[in-house]
Design a protein around this motif. Structure first.
Motif, mmCIF file in Angstrom:
data_model
loop_
_atom_site.group_PDB
_atom_site.id
_atom_site.type_symbol
_atom_site.label_atom_id
_atom_site.label_comp_id
_atom_site.label_asym_id
_atom_site.label_seq_id
_atom_site.Cartn_x
_atom_site.Cartn_y
_atom_site.Cartn_z
ATOM 1 N N LYS A 89 0.861 -1.186 0.000
ATOM 2 C CA LYS A 89 0.000 0.000 0.000
ATOM 3 C C LYS A 89 0.894 1.232 0.000
ATOM 4 N N SER A 90 0.564 2.183 -0.835
ATOM 5 C CA SER A 90 1.375 3.384 -0.970
ATOM 6 C C SER A 90 0.682 4.562 -0.300
ATOM 7 N N LYS A 91 1.469 5.373 0.381
ATOM 8 C CA LYS A 91 0.919 6.580 0.994
ATOM 9 C C LYS A 91 0.613 7.633 -0.065
ATOM 10 N N LYS A 92 1.341 7.544 -1.178
ATOM 11 C CA LYS A 92 1.116 8.458 -2.289
ATOM 12 C C LYS A 92 0.695 7.620 -3.483
ATOM 13 N N GLY A 93 -0.562 7.703 -3.857
ATOM 14 C CA GLY A 93 -1.116 6.872 -4.917
ATOM 15 C C GLY A 93 -0.252 6.812 -6.158
ATOM 16 N N GLY A 94 -0.010 5.593 -6.630
ATOM 17 C CA GLY A 94 0.729 5.407 -7.879
ATOM 18 C C GLY A 94 2.230 5.372 -7.753
ATOM 19 N N SER A 95 2.783 5.663 -6.589
ATOM 20 C CA SER A 95 4.244 5.631 -6.457
ATOM 21 C C SER A 95 4.624 4.802 -5.234
ATOM 22 N N LEU A 96 5.773 4.180 -5.314
ATOM 23 C CA LEU A 96 6.262 3.339 -4.232
ATOM 24 C C LEU A 96 7.586 3.871 -3.713
ATOM 25 N N THR A 97 7.768 3.790 -2.412
ATOM 26 C CA THR A 97 9.050 4.178 -1.823
ATOM 27 C C THR A 97 10.026 3.013 -1.966
ATOM 28 N N GLU A 98 11.286 3.267 -1.704
ATOM 29 C CA GLU A 98 12.280 2.200 -1.743
ATOM 30 C C GLU A 98 11.945 1.105 -0.734
ATOM 31 N N GLU A 99 11.441 1.507 0.418
ATOM 32 C CA GLU A 99 11.034 0.530 1.435
ATOM 33 C C GLU A 99 9.873 -0.336 0.934
ATOM 34 N N ASP A 100 8.910 0.286 0.231
ATOM 35 C CA ASP A 100 7.797 -0.466 -0.350
ATOM 36 C C ASP A 100 8.314 -1.505 -1.343
ATOM 37 N N ILE A 101 9.256 -1.101 -2.169
ATOM 38 C CA ILE A 101 9.809 -1.991 -3.195
ATOM 39 C C ILE A 101 10.576 -3.142 -2.548
ATOM 40 N N GLU A 102 11.303 -2.851 -1.479
ATOM 41 C CA GLU A 102 12.028 -3.913 -0.772
ATOM 42 C C GLU A 102 11.057 -4.938 -0.183
ATOM 43 N N LYS A 103 9.944 -4.471 0.367
ATOM 44 C CA LYS A 103 8.942 -5.386 0.919
ATOM 45 C C LYS A 103 8.317 -6.229 -0.194
ATOM 46 N N TRP A 104 8.084 -5.618 -1.353
ATOM 47 C CA TRP A 104 7.553 -6.342 -2.501
ATOM 48 C C TRP A 104 8.521 -7.446 -2.914
ATOM 49 N N ALA A 105 9.811 -7.134 -2.995
ATOM 50 C CA ALA A 105 10.824 -8.112 -3.417
ATOM 51 C C ALA A 105 10.867 -9.293 -2.450
ATOM 52 N N VAL A 106 10.753 -9.026 -1.170
ATOM 53 C CA VAL A 106 10.739 -10.117 -0.172
ATOM 54 C C VAL A 106 9.502 -10.993 -0.398
ATOM 55 N N ARG A 107 8.339 -10.375 -0.650
ATOM 56 C CA ARG A 107 7.125 -11.163 -0.900
ATOM 57 C C ARG A 107 7.250 -11.996 -2.165
ATOM 58 N N VAL A 108 7.787 -11.391 -3.223
ATOM 59 C CA VAL A 108 7.967 -12.119 -4.478
ATOM 60 C C VAL A 108 8.872 -13.325 -4.264
ATOM 61 N N CYS A 109 10.021 -13.104 -3.638
ATOM 62 C CA CYS A 109 10.965 -14.209 -3.428
ATOM 63 C C CYS A 109 10.363 -15.287 -2.526
ATOM 64 N N GLY A 110 9.571 -14.878 -1.560
ATOM 65 C CA GLY A 110 8.901 -15.853 -0.712
ATOM 66 C C GLY A 110 7.932 -16.722 -1.495
ATOM 67 N N GLN A 111 7.275 -16.145 -2.476
ATOM 68 C CA GLN A 111 6.336 -16.886 -3.323
ATOM 69 C C GLN A 111 7.057 -17.772 -4.340
ATOM 70 N N LEU A 112 8.228 -17.336 -4.796
ATOM 71 C CA LEU A 112 8.946 -18.076 -5.830
ATOM 72 C C LEU A 112 9.704 -19.277 -5.268
ATOM 73 N N SER A 113 9.955 -19.287 -3.970
ATOM 74 C CA SER A 113 10.759 -20.398 -3.422
ATOM 75 C C SER A 113 9.906 -21.487 -2.842
#
Length: 143
Positions: A119-143
Motif C-alpha cells: 500500500k502506498s501513501k502516495k497513490g501510484g508511487s512506491l518508496t524504496e522501502e515499499d519496493i524492498e517489501k515487494w521483493a521479499v514477498r515475491v521471493c517468498g512466493q517463488l521459493s
C-alpha cells in the motif's frame, strides 16, 4: 524493482521489451490518466534457483487502479510472447484486472498467482522501502 530481485535475492532476470497496451474498443484504460501517454506492460523472465517464472507488471503510476504483480510458471507455457496480445486484450476488457479465467484456461488454475504491491501513501508511487517489501514477498512466493 527487478534489479532488487537480482542483486539482493540472487534471481536471474531477462527483461522482454516493454509493451504498449493497445486500444480495445471504447475502453480508455490503455491511456494513463495523468499524462495521456500509452500505458505499458513489462514482462520479465525470472529464474529463482532451477525454476523459471514470468512476472507481468502494468504501469499504474496514475493510481487509477491497484494491480498486483502477475506470476506465471514459465515451464507450463514455455514462450509467453505468442499469448501476450490476448492477455493484453483480456486485461483491458476486465478494466485493468488480471483475467483469472483466461489464465486458468491458458495455463491451468494452479500455474499462476499474483503478488500484491505494498500500500502506498502516495497513490501510484512506491518508496524504496515499499519496493524492498515487494521483493521479499515475491521471493517468498517463488521459493
Amino acid at each position: 524493482m527487478l534489479e532488487l530481485l537480482e542483486d539482493e535475492h540472487g534471481c536471474r532476470i531477462t527483461k522482454l521489451p516493454l509493451i504498449k497496451l493497445p486500444a480495445i474498443g471504447k475502453c480508455k484504460k490503455h491511456i494513463l490518466e495523468t499524462d495521456k501517454n500509452t500505458r505499458c506492460m513489462s514482462i520479465a523472465h525470472v529464474a529463482a534457483g532451477a525454476t523459471g517464472y514470468y512476472l507481468l507488471e502494468v504501469d499504474t503510476s496514475d493510481a487509477s487502479k491497484a494491480l498486483s504483480t502477475k506470476v506465471i510458471w514459465a515451464s507450463v507455457k514455455g514462450d509467453i510472447e505468442p499469448h501476450l496480445h490476448e492477455i493484453e486484450k483480456q486485461l483491458l476488457k476486465a478494466s485493468l484486472s488480471w483475467p483469472k479465467e483466461h489464465f486458468d484456461k491458458l495455463i491451468g488454475a494452479d500455474n499462476h498467482f499474483w503478488v500484491p504491491h505494498q500500500k502506498s501513501k502516495k497513490g501510484g508511487s512506491l518508496t524504496e522501502e515499499d519496493i524492498e517489501k515487494w521483493a521479499v514477498r515475491v521471493c517468498g512466493q517463488l521459493s
